[in-house]
Design a protein around this motif. Sequence first.
Motif, PDB file in Angstrom:
ATOM      1  N   CYS A 102     -29.356 -21.672  49.683  1.00  0.00           N
ATOM      2  CA  CYS A 102     -27.788 -20.261  50.044  1.00  0.00           C
ATOM      3  C   CYS A 102     -29.132 -19.226  50.334  1.00  0.00           C
ATOM      4  CB  CYS A 102     -27.161 -20.064  48.525  1.00  0.00           C
ATOM      5  SG  CYS A 102     -25.636 -18.701  49.383  1.00  0.00           S
ATOM      6  N   HIS A 103     -28.259 -18.277  50.908  1.00  0.00           N
ATOM      7  CA  HIS A 103     -28.948 -17.549  51.283  1.00  0.00           C
ATOM      8  C   HIS A 103     -28.733 -16.084  50.950  1.00  0.00           C
ATOM      9  CE1 HIS A 103     -25.118 -15.801  51.576  1.00  0.00           C
ATOM     10  NE2 HIS A 103     -25.286 -14.714  51.948  1.00  0.00           N
ATOM     11  N   CYS A 109     -24.976 -22.940  47.266  1.00  0.00           N
ATOM     12  CA  CYS A 109     -23.690 -22.372  47.889  1.00  0.00           C
ATOM     13  C   CYS A 109     -22.625 -21.806  46.050  1.00  0.00           C
ATOM     14  CB  CYS A 109     -23.317 -22.353  48.924  1.00  0.00           C
ATOM     15  SG  CYS A 109     -24.150 -21.911  50.528  1.00  0.00           S
ATOM     16  N   PHE A 110     -22.188 -22.944  45.937  1.00  0.00           N
ATOM     17  CA  PHE A 110     -21.356 -22.882  44.713  1.00  0.00           C
ATOM     18  C   PHE A 110     -21.164 -22.442  43.304  1.00  0.00           C
ATOM     19  CE2 PHE A 110     -20.641 -25.998  48.775  1.00  0.00           C
ATOM     20  CZ  PHE A 110     -19.508 -26.029  48.970  1.00  0.00           C
ATOM     21  N   TYR A 111     -21.563 -20.887  43.598  1.00  0.00           N
ATOM     22  CA  TYR A 111     -21.880 -20.122  42.244  1.00  0.00           C
ATOM     23  C   TYR A 111     -20.855 -19.812  41.388  1.00  0.00           C
ATOM     24  CZ  TYR A 111     -22.822 -16.640  45.363  1.00  0.00           C
ATOM     25  OH  TYR A 111     -23.273 -15.548  46.450  1.00  0.00           O
ATOM     26  N   ASN A 112     -19.823 -19.490  42.120  1.00  0.00           N
ATOM     27  CA  ASN A 112     -19.141 -19.189  41.899  1.00  0.00           C
ATOM     28  C   ASN A 112     -17.978 -19.939  40.874  1.00  0.00           C
ATOM     29  OD1 ASN A 112     -19.025 -16.448  42.516  1.00  0.00           O
ATOM     30  ND2 ASN A 112     -19.147 -17.776  44.652  1.00  0.00           N
ATOM     31  N   ALA A 113     -17.097 -19.763  39.895  1.00  0.00           N
ATOM     32  CA  ALA A 113     -17.065 -21.151  38.587  1.00  0.00           C
ATOM     33  C   ALA A 113     -15.957 -20.334  38.410  1.00  0.00           C
ATOM     34  CB  ALA A 113     -18.149 -22.030  38.190  1.00  0.00           C
ATOM     35  N   VAL A 114     -14.343 -21.153  38.484  1.00  0.00           N
ATOM     36  CA  VAL A 114     -13.573 -20.580  36.533  1.00  0.00           C
ATOM     37  C   VAL A 114     -14.603 -21.493  35.397  1.00  0.00           C
ATOM     38  CG1 VAL A 114     -11.754 -21.225  36.013  1.00  0.00           C
ATOM     39  CG2 VAL A 114     -11.905 -20.672  38.192  1.00  0.00           C
TER      40      VAL A 114
ATOM     41  N   LEU B  12      -7.204 -15.103  41.846  1.00  0.00           N
ATOM     42  CA  LEU B  12      -8.898 -16.006  42.442  1.00  0.00           C
ATOM     43  C   LEU B  12      -8.437 -16.095  43.500  1.00  0.00           C
ATOM     44  CD1 LEU B  12     -11.375 -17.000  42.441  1.00  0.00           C
ATOM     45  CD2 LEU B  12     -10.225 -18.435  41.092  1.00  0.00           C
ATOM     46  N   ARG B  15      -8.303 -13.699  46.503  1.00  0.00           N
ATOM     47  CA  ARG B  15      -9.704 -13.522  46.527  1.00  0.00           C
ATOM     48  C   ARG B  15     -10.625 -14.210  47.705  1.00  0.00           C
ATOM     49  NH1 ARG B  15     -14.078 -13.358  41.580  1.00  0.00           N
ATOM     50  NH2 ARG B  15     -15.670 -13.736  43.077  1.00  0.00           N
ATOM     51  N   PRO B  25     -11.140 -25.081  53.561  1.00  0.00           N
ATOM     52  CA  PRO B  25     -11.111 -26.477  52.878  1.00  0.00           C
ATOM     53  C   PRO B  25     -11.708 -26.378  51.608  1.00  0.00           C
ATOM     54  CG  PRO B  25     -13.333 -24.649  54.466  1.00  0.00           C
ATOM     55  CD  PRO B  25     -12.037 -24.350  54.673  1.00  0.00           C
ATOM     56  N   ILE B  27     -13.116 -29.518  49.200  1.00  0.00           N
ATOM     57  CA  ILE B  27     -13.752 -30.365  48.835  1.00  0.00           C
ATOM     58  C   ILE B  27     -14.062 -30.895  47.557  1.00  0.00           C
ATOM     59  CG2 ILE B  27     -16.938 -31.636  48.975  1.00  0.00           C
ATOM     60  CD1 ILE B  27     -17.329 -29.041  50.286  1.00  0.00           C
ATOM     61  N   PHE B  82     -13.350 -25.888  39.566  1.00  0.00           N
ATOM     62  CA  PHE B  82     -12.565 -25.218  39.899  1.00  0.00           C
ATOM     63  C   PHE B  82     -14.460 -23.844  40.941  1.00  0.00           C
ATOM     64  CE2 PHE B  82     -10.451 -22.024  42.830  1.00  0.00           C
ATOM     65  CZ  PHE B  82      -9.970 -23.087  43.752  1.00  0.00           C
ATOM     66  N   ARG B  83     -14.675 -24.518  41.781  1.00  0.00           N
ATOM     67  CA  ARG B  83     -15.691 -23.639  42.190  1.00  0.00           C
ATOM     68  C   ARG B  83     -15.461 -23.043  43.251  1.00  0.00           C
ATOM     69  NH1 ARG B  83     -20.611 -27.361  40.038  1.00  0.00           N
ATOM     70  NH2 ARG B  83     -20.267 -27.651  37.966  1.00  0.00           N
ATOM     71  N   TRP B  84     -16.966 -22.026  44.582  1.00  0.00           N
ATOM     72  CA  TRP B  84     -16.278 -21.492  45.101  1.00  0.00           C
ATOM     73  C   TRP B  84     -17.631 -20.653  45.629  1.00  0.00           C
ATOM     74  CZ3 TRP B  84     -14.606 -19.128  41.364  1.00  0.00           C
ATOM     75  CH2 TRP B  84     -14.360 -17.932  41.247  1.00  0.00           C
ATOM     76  N   ASP B  85     -17.786 -20.672  46.883  1.00  0.00           N
ATOM     77  CA  ASP B  85     -18.764 -20.522  47.835  1.00  0.00           C
ATOM     78  C   ASP B  85     -19.174 -18.941  48.032  1.00  0.00           C
ATOM     79  OD1 ASP B  85     -17.442 -20.433  49.703  1.00  0.00           O
ATOM     80  OD2 ASP B  85     -19.257 -21.198  50.832  1.00  0.00           O
ATOM     81  N   CYS B  86     -20.227 -18.647  48.547  1.00  0.00           N
ATOM     82  CA  CYS B  86     -20.882 -17.414  48.590  1.00  0.00           C
ATOM     83  C   CYS B  86     -20.542 -16.883  49.758  1.00  0.00           C
ATOM     84  CB  CYS B  86     -22.400 -16.965  49.026  1.00  0.00           C
ATOM     85  SG  CYS B  86     -22.597 -18.615  50.681  1.00  0.00           S
ATOM     86  N   ASP B  87     -19.402 -17.065  50.395  1.00  0.00           N
ATOM     87  CA  ASP B  87     -18.760 -16.637  51.412  1.00  0.00           C
ATOM     88  C   ASP B  87     -17.185 -16.495  51.277  1.00  0.00           C
ATOM     89  OD1 ASP B  87     -20.930 -16.104  53.467  1.00  0.00           O
ATOM     90  OD2 ASP B  87     -21.066 -17.932  54.188  1.00  0.00           O
ATOM     91  N   GLU B  88     -16.992 -16.892  49.852  1.00  0.00           N
ATOM     92  CA  GLU B  88     -15.568 -17.001  49.384  1.00  0.00           C
ATOM     93  C   GLU B  88     -14.692 -18.249  50.359  1.00  0.00           C
ATOM     94  OE1 GLU B  88     -14.756 -13.545  47.298  1.00  0.00           O
ATOM     95  OE2 GLU B  88     -15.569 -14.152  45.408  1.00  0.00           O
ATOM     96  N   ASP B  89     -14.817 -18.935  51.331  1.00  0.00           N
ATOM     97  CA  ASP B  89     -14.236 -19.861  52.353  1.00  0.00           C
ATOM     98  C   ASP B  89     -14.067 -20.941  51.514  1.00  0.00           C
ATOM     99  OD1 ASP B  89     -16.923 -19.988  53.652  1.00  0.00           O
ATOM    100  OD2 ASP B  89     -16.222 -18.975  55.602  1.00  0.00           O
ATOM    101  N   THR B  90     -14.715 -21.567  50.863  1.00  0.00           N
ATOM    102  CA  THR B  90     -14.987 -22.931  51.036  1.00  0.00           C
ATOM    103  C   THR B  90     -14.714 -23.423  49.300  1.00  0.00           C
ATOM    104  OG1 THR B  90     -16.166 -23.202  52.747  1.00  0.00           O
ATOM    105  CG2 THR B  90     -16.051 -25.393  51.098  1.00  0.00           C
ATOM    106  N   ILE B  91     -13.937 -24.588  48.559  1.00  0.00           N
ATOM    107  CA  ILE B  91     -14.514 -24.163  47.548  1.00  0.00           C
ATOM    108  C   ILE B  91     -14.799 -26.044  46.579  1.00  0.00           C
ATOM    109  CG2 ILE B  91     -12.103 -25.300  45.776  1.00  0.00           C
ATOM    110  CD1 ILE B  91     -10.161 -23.881  47.558  1.00  0.00           C
ATOM    111  N   LEU B  92     -15.246 -26.206  45.975  1.00  0.00           N
ATOM    112  CA  LEU B  92     -15.833 -27.348  45.339  1.00  0.00           C
ATOM    113  C   LEU B  92     -15.064 -27.230  44.790  1.00  0.00           C
ATOM    114  CD1 LEU B  92     -17.914 -29.845  45.569  1.00  0.00           C
ATOM    115  CD2 LEU B  92     -19.093 -28.459  45.015  1.00  0.00           C
TER     116      LEU B  92
END
Lengths: 134, 134
Positions: A102-103, A109-114, B12, B15, B25, B27, B82-92
Amino acid sequence: MSTLDAKSAQDLAARLTYNQAGLIPAIAQQADTGEVLMMAWMNVEAVVETLVSGRVCYYSRSRSKLWRKGERSGQVQMLNEFRWDCDEDTILMMVDQKGVACHTGRRNCFYNAVRNGTSEIISDVEINPDDLYS
Amino acid sequence: MSTLDAKSAQDLAARLTYNQAGLIPAIAQQADTGEVLMMAWMNVEAVVETLVSGRVCYYSRSRSKLWRKGERSGQVQMLNEFRWDCDEDTILMMVDQKGVACHTGRRNCFYNAVRNGTSEIISDVEINPDDLYS
């Protein structure tokens, strides 16, 4: 590592389905730990280069050009195995990520979570981004 | 499992960044084994429903409507985290997949791989698709 010769790589790249912008999503997963590192995009050229070189190359939508992962930061991704899905419109690469993906300097990159009913940051910065892009 | 109330889920979902078609997207990764099961798309409504219900809901691009994973096949995906990435444009999403994730009857969708210089199918069909969609 499983690379291909140029002709075979071109044949495989041509078999995949790209969106209207000519791009296909590509997920990178750390081969030994299973950690999902990131998702980015590839065009045909990036797919071919990745398959031939064994080093992951994306297409940067913000810079509109090939993005050889780690070219500025040194945090390269080496291809372990190239996979793709049933619809042939999504790529999953097993990779060996050097350092951090991750930059922000985090491993993935998936460091945000609920968690506990709210948004939390669940991983720490391992390398100062100023050191990654100096 | 980490669900949210409707208001927090809407905040969320608002956001996150969606593409021109209003989709993001997502994953799905099996929580205990780390297996990447599939990638599909969500709209705002699907994100909110997933976060509130704890059962994964995508948006089907082919059918142009919400797709509650497993609604026809019974192969539901329960949300673990539920997680999401640094750019907040991809869900994991860390999930618990009942049965198989792939419509071909395989556990995951990424069953095509480059091995030994050629394309191989690397996983077996576990449930006959005719039985999944009868």
